[in-house]
Scaffold this motif. Structure first.
Motif, mmCIF file in Angstrom:
data_model
loop_
_atom_site.group_PDB
_atom_site.id
_atom_site.type_symbol
_atom_site.label_atom_id
_atom_site.label_comp_id
_atom_site.label_asym_id
_atom_site.label_seq_id
_atom_site.Cartn_x
_atom_site.Cartn_y
_atom_site.Cartn_z
ATOM 1 N N ALA A 132 64.645 68.447 29.934
ATOM 2 C CA ALA A 132 64.693 67.886 31.284
ATOM 3 C C ALA A 132 64.240 68.927 32.297
ATOM 4 N N LEU A 133 63.334 68.501 33.193
ATOM 5 C CA LEU A 133 62.865 69.374 34.258
ATOM 6 C C LEU A 133 63.854 69.366 35.414
ATOM 7 N N PRO A 134 63.977 70.472 36.129
ATOM 8 C CA PRO A 134 64.871 70.486 37.291
ATOM 9 C C PRO A 134 64.267 69.665 38.429
ATOM 10 N N LEU A 135 65.045 68.766 38.954
ATOM 11 C CA LEU A 135 64.583 67.925 40.060
ATOM 12 C C LEU A 135 65.352 68.271 41.308
ATOM 13 N N LEU B 25 58.934 62.614 46.394
ATOM 14 C CA LEU B 25 59.955 61.753 45.791
ATOM 15 C C LEU B 25 61.119 61.524 46.731
ATOM 16 N N ASP B 26 61.573 60.285 46.780
ATOM 17 C CA ASP B 26 62.787 59.996 47.546
ATOM 18 C C ASP B 26 63.992 60.175 46.620
ATOM 19 N N PRO B 27 65.205 60.162 47.163
ATOM 20 C CA PRO B 27 66.399 60.392 46.333
ATOM 21 C C PRO B 27 66.551 59.399 45.169
ATOM 22 N N VAL B 28 66.179 58.143 45.370
ATOM 23 C CA VAL B 28 66.301 57.150 44.301
ATOM 24 C C VAL B 28 65.324 57.473 43.171
#
Length: 152
Positions: free
Chosen positions: A149-152, A3-6
């Motif tokens: 919510a999962l930690p990203l 995953l990229d930051p966006v």
């Protein structure tokens, strides 16, 4: 999928509010609407977004009691576990079920109206499953943290 930051920001925002409009989501991640919509679709197609749900207040629905039930099965074989899994998957009171390593084979999480409903669940469902050997239940006194919510 890396995953990229966006993409991480999109996922974080959707976890907090999946009803956010594409326009608002795009503004918050610094994209225009069309590229943002395409990013969300890519995340859905990659299976990172499995679906969208409404989170209900269990207490307002009368489900005041949270119970964890540890289950030890009579035997350790694929067919025993399969039969147990099928029974549990068909039971609405079971919110979560995990197969574990160690002395306990499975851990069930239940939301029930009260302890009488727990007694009914145990006697009319769980203890009637032939594969179940021993159970041990714990009733939650209070909920300290319950996040989706999962930690990203």
């Amino acid at each position: 999928m890396k995953l990229d930051p966006v993409q991480r920001r999109i996922l974080a925002l959707l976890q907090k509010d999946s009803t956010i409009s594409t326009q608002n989501l795009a503004e918050k991640v610094g994209l225009s609407s069309s590229p943002c919509w395409r990013r969300v679709r890519e995340l859905e197609e990659a299976g990172l977004i499995r679906g969208y749900v409404a989170l209900l207040d269990r207490r307002k629905l009368g489900l005041e009691t949270c119970v964890w039930v540890r289950v030890k099965l009579k035997k350790h074989s694929a067919d025993v576990l399969d039969r147990f899994e099928q029974a549990v998957k068909g039971c609405d009171e079971v919110i979560e079920c995990y197969e574990l390593l160690g002395e306990t084979d499975c851990l069930l999480k239940l939301y029930l109206p009260n302890l009488e409903a727990l007694s009914s669940f145990m006697h009319n469902f769980l203890l009637k499953i032939p594969e179940v050997d021993v159970t041990n239940s714990s009733v939650a006194l209070r909920e300290i943290k319950n996040e989706t919510a999962l930690p990203l």
